[in-house]
Design a protein around this motif. Structure first.
Motif, PDB file in Angstrom:
ATOM      1  N   GLY A 124     -20.402 -19.791  40.702  1.00 32.81           N
ATOM      2  CA  GLY A 124     -21.667 -19.119  40.965  1.00 32.81           C
ATOM      3  C   GLY A 124     -22.782 -20.142  41.130  1.00 32.81           C
ATOM      4  N   LYS A 125     -22.738 -21.186  40.304  1.00 29.52           N
ATOM      5  CA  LYS A 125     -23.750 -22.253  40.411  1.00 29.52           C
ATOM      6  C   LYS A 125     -23.687 -22.923  41.774  1.00 29.52           C
ATOM      7  CE  LYS A 125     -22.169 -24.418  36.741  1.00 29.52           C
ATOM      8  NZ  LYS A 125     -21.420 -23.444  35.940  1.00 29.52           N
ATOM      9  N   LEU A 153     -25.258 -20.757  44.291  1.00 31.85           N
ATOM     10  CA  LEU A 153     -26.726 -20.816  44.207  1.00 31.85           C
ATOM     11  C   LEU A 153     -27.285 -22.040  44.931  1.00 31.85           C
ATOM     12  CD1 LEU A 153     -27.625 -19.775  40.542  1.00 31.85           C
ATOM     13  CD2 LEU A 153     -28.796 -19.011  42.613  1.00 31.85           C
ATOM     14  N   THR A 210     -32.699 -15.703  31.374  1.00 29.32           N
ATOM     15  CA  THR A 210     -31.507 -15.579  32.220  1.00 29.32           C
ATOM     16  C   THR A 210     -30.500 -16.656  31.825  1.00 29.32           C
ATOM     17  OG1 THR A 210     -30.728 -15.358  34.522  1.00 29.32           O
ATOM     18  CG2 THR A 210     -32.319 -17.099  34.100  1.00 29.32           C
ATOM     19  N   VAL A 241     -28.680 -20.872  36.078  1.00 25.34           N
ATOM     20  CA  VAL A 241     -29.604 -20.642  37.188  1.00 25.34           C
ATOM     21  C   VAL A 241     -30.590 -21.812  37.331  1.00 25.34           C
ATOM     22  CG1 VAL A 241     -31.268 -19.032  38.189  1.00 25.34           C
ATOM     23  CG2 VAL A 241     -29.265 -18.150  36.956  1.00 25.34           C
ATOM     24  N   LEU A 293     -28.432  -8.828  34.755  1.00 30.05           N
ATOM     25  CA  LEU A 293     -27.900  -9.422  33.520  1.00 30.05           C
ATOM     26  C   LEU A 293     -26.945  -8.475  32.807  1.00 30.05           C
ATOM     27  CD1 LEU A 293     -30.469 -11.433  31.404  1.00 30.05           C
ATOM     28  CD2 LEU A 293     -28.584 -12.260  32.818  1.00 30.05           C
ATOM     29  N   ALA A 322     -24.116 -12.499  39.655  1.00 30.55           N
ATOM     30  CA  ALA A 322     -23.037 -13.289  39.039  1.00 30.55           C
ATOM     31  C   ALA A 322     -22.239 -12.446  38.042  1.00 30.55           C
ATOM     32  CB  ALA A 322     -23.613 -14.524  38.341  1.00 30.55           C
ATOM     33  N   GLN A 323     -22.928 -11.567  37.316  1.00 32.03           N
ATOM     34  CA  GLN A 323     -22.261 -10.787  36.273  1.00 32.03           C
ATOM     35  C   GLN A 323     -21.937  -9.368  36.732  1.00 32.03           C
ATOM     36  OE1 GLN A 323     -24.370 -11.006  32.548  1.00 32.03           O
ATOM     37  NE2 GLN A 323     -24.885 -13.156  32.792  1.00 32.03           N
ATOM     38  N   SER A 371     -20.160 -14.411  40.543  1.00 27.41           N
ATOM     39  CA  SER A 371     -19.396 -15.476  39.905  1.00 27.41           C
ATOM     40  C   SER A 371     -18.014 -14.926  39.555  1.00 27.41           C
ATOM     41  CB  SER A 371     -20.089 -15.938  38.632  1.00 27.41           C
ATOM     42  OG  SER A 371     -19.195 -16.705  37.852  1.00 27.41           O
ATOM     43  N   LYS A 408     -16.767 -13.272  33.338  1.00 28.60           N
ATOM     44  CA  LYS A 408     -17.533 -12.485  34.306  1.00 28.60           C
ATOM     45  C   LYS A 408     -16.765 -11.201  34.621  1.00 28.60           C
ATOM     46  CE  LYS A 408     -20.446 -15.836  34.393  1.00 28.60           C
ATOM     47  NZ  LYS A 408     -21.869 -15.994  34.590  1.00 28.60           N
ATOM     48  N   TYR A 456     -28.399 -15.764  25.486  1.00 29.58           N
ATOM     49  CA  TYR A 456     -28.681 -17.176  25.710  1.00 29.58           C
ATOM     50  C   TYR A 456     -29.571 -17.678  24.575  1.00 29.58           C
ATOM     51  CZ  TYR A 456     -26.821 -15.381  29.982  1.00 29.58           C
ATOM     52  OH  TYR A 456     -26.020 -14.745  30.868  1.00 29.58           O
TER      53      TYR A 456
HETATM   54  C1  PLP Z   1     -22.529 -17.150  35.106  1.00 33.83           C
HETATM   55  C2  PLP Z   1     -23.797 -16.998  35.816  1.00 33.83           C
HETATM   56  C3  PLP Z   1     -24.149 -17.825  36.870  1.00 33.83           C
HETATM   57  C4  PLP Z   1     -23.306 -19.010  37.303  1.00 33.83           C
HETATM   58  O1  PLP Z   1     -21.991 -18.696  37.591  1.00 33.83           O
HETATM   59  P1  PLP Z   1     -20.834 -19.793  37.331  1.00 33.83           P
HETATM   60  O2  PLP Z   1     -19.692 -19.276  38.132  1.00 33.83           O
HETATM   61  O3  PLP Z   1     -20.578 -19.796  35.869  1.00 33.83           O
HETATM   62  O4  PLP Z   1     -21.340 -21.078  37.846  1.00 33.83           O
HETATM   63  C5  PLP Z   1     -25.352 -17.589  37.513  1.00 33.83           C
HETATM   64  N1  PLP Z   1     -26.169 -16.584  37.129  1.00 33.83           N
HETATM   65  C6  PLP Z   1     -25.861 -15.769  36.101  1.00 33.83           C
HETATM   66  C7  PLP Z   1     -26.788 -14.668  35.734  1.00 33.83           C
HETATM   67  C8  PLP Z   1     -24.672 -15.944  35.407  1.00 33.83           C
HETATM   68  O5  PLP Z   1     -24.377 -15.154  34.377  1.00 33.83           O
END
Ligand code: PLP
Length: 402
Positions: free
Chosen positions: A57-58, A61, A84, A88, A133, A159-160, A181, A186, A344
């Motif tokens: 996910g990173k 982004l 968050t 991010v 979220l 992502a979630q 993600s 996830k 977090y």
């Molecule tokens: C997990 C997550 C990401 C990043 O995803 P990864 O696959 O772990 O890099 C980005 N945004 C949110 C809100 C997430 O929970």
């Protein structure tokens, strides 16, 4: 530090089956074709013209931000919720841009829309990242409306929330560009992985060019993924999970700010593990929904816009009375192996490495969320008795906010 031996629920789980791993192995030598097939399926399911499968996910982004910046080279700031996932800001910094924060509306995990308006006047603002979220839908449509006269992109962080829906719309397609993600914990997992979706031609074409230049998983990387997949598929069972959880070097469940991570295209092995994504997500969603509805049925309140209907959640967030209460609940859960976990560690302005953010008490609601949030597990390994034990912790005292 309590160490528990015996049945212990993980906070979140998207179980990989040995069948899925075998399916991954079976396409390892197909090369590109397996990932292209996954992208094509997602394009047709989500009715978008562009889909790109990448390593996380990173990574998604970073690639999206760089593509948007090519369209508006004069803009380099990114507005995100002050509460968050640390991934991010990690991605924004890696991409070379500036983090801007907007506080949350009290009682929700979404932007405070009365405060976002002034942020939108910022001429350097490249995009805004509404975030679903824990799976709770953010109000992307309201954001779209607020933004529409301006040249600012809406980047939907789903992502979630892969596979989630809200008001008849598919989450991930509500902004200009969206991401999922497929990391551990996830909604659906291939050990690691990320998906980019867009129907915007300009954004899609920039992404296409960029994706052509990034690297692929090598043989050693694939081998590492394979062993991780096997470990995950075994360790996630509640009767085994206490073991990896008790190993400090695995650092399970920790959140860190870390702008150094690889950016690659999804490997054929991962694409093969995702082959049954549609049925797997349907099955996982159904199991999670049963548990989330049971928890809600005991009167536990979900922060956010939704009254009545419980959305597709990966964890059930709850705001408890205060930090003390939160600590007690987490300690008890730890002793009983109930899988209740912290959110977090702090609001984003509390991350020391982000030194150019405004300090003081500028994001009080986000700070308050960080102090009071716990999340309850809803994954398929949570059974009736677990739900009763979990809910009981909240009924013992006036733990939950009235
Ligand atoms: C997990 C997550 C990401 C990043 O995803 P990864 O696959 O772990 O890099 C980005 N945004 C949110 C809100 C997430 O929970």
């Amino acid at each position: 530090m309590v160490m528990r031996i015996g049945r212990t629920l993980p906070p979140a789980a998207s179980p990989l089956r040995l069948k899925d791993i075998a399916s991954g192995v079976s396409v390892i030598f197909e090369g590109e074709a397996a990932a292209r097939r996954l992208e094509d399926e997602l394009k047709s399911f989500y009715q978008v013209r562009y889909c790109f499968a990448v390593s996380s996910g990173k990574a998604a982004l970073v690639l999206i931000l760089q593509a948007l910046h090519q369209i508006h080279p004069e803009k380099d700031e990114v507005l995100i919720p002050a509460y968050t996932c640390y991934s991010v800001p990690s991605a924004i910094i890696k991409a070379g841009f500036k983090v801007r924060l907007c506080d949350m509306a009290p009682g929700t995990l979404d932007f405070d829309f009365s405060r976002i308006v002034e942020e939108l006047e910022n001429p350097h603002l490249l995009c805004v990242i509404p975030t679903h979220l824990f799976g709770i839908p953010a109000d992307v449509e309201r954001l779209n409306t607020l933004i529409s006269p301006r040249d600012i992109f809406v980047l939907e962080d789903a992502a979630q929330a892969m596979g989630g829906g809200w008001n008849g719309k598919k989450i991930g397609t509500l902004g200009d560009v969206g991401l999922f993600s497929m990391g551990r914990g996830k909604a659906f997992s291939t050990v690691e992985g990320g998906i980019i979706l867009t129907d915007n031609d300009m954004v899609g074409r920039k992404l296409e060019k960029q994706l052509a230049t990034i690297s692929r998983y090598g043989a050693m990387d694939t081998l590492r993924l394979f062993f991780n997949a096997v470990a995950l598929s075994v360790f996630i069972y509640p009767w085994i999970y206490w073991l990896p959880k008790s190993l400090p070097f695995l650092r399970l469940g920790e959140t860190h700010f870390n702008p150094s991570f690889p950016i690659k295209r999804l490997s054929s092995f991962q694409a093969g593990m995702a082959k049954k994504w549609s049925t797997a997500i349907t099955r996982l969603k159904a199991a999670r929904s049963v548990n989330a509805n049971k928890i809600a049925g005991y009167g536990i309140k979900l922060p956010g816009i939704c009254r009545g209907t419980i959305p597709d959640l990966i964890r059930f967030p709850v705001l408890v009375a205060d930090t003390e209460t939160k600590k007690k609940i987490l300690q008890k859960s730890e002793r009983m192996g109930l899988g209740i976990s912290d959110g977090y560690p702090d609001s984003i302005d509390g991350i020391g490495e982000l030194w150019d953010l405004p300090g003081g008490n500028t994001f009080p609601v986000a700070k308050d969320i960080a102090e009071r949030i716990v999340t309850l597990p809803v994954h398929p390994y949570v059974n009736d008795e677990d739900v009763r034990d979990i809910v009981q912790l909240f009924q013992e005292r006036s733990y939950v906010e009235k």
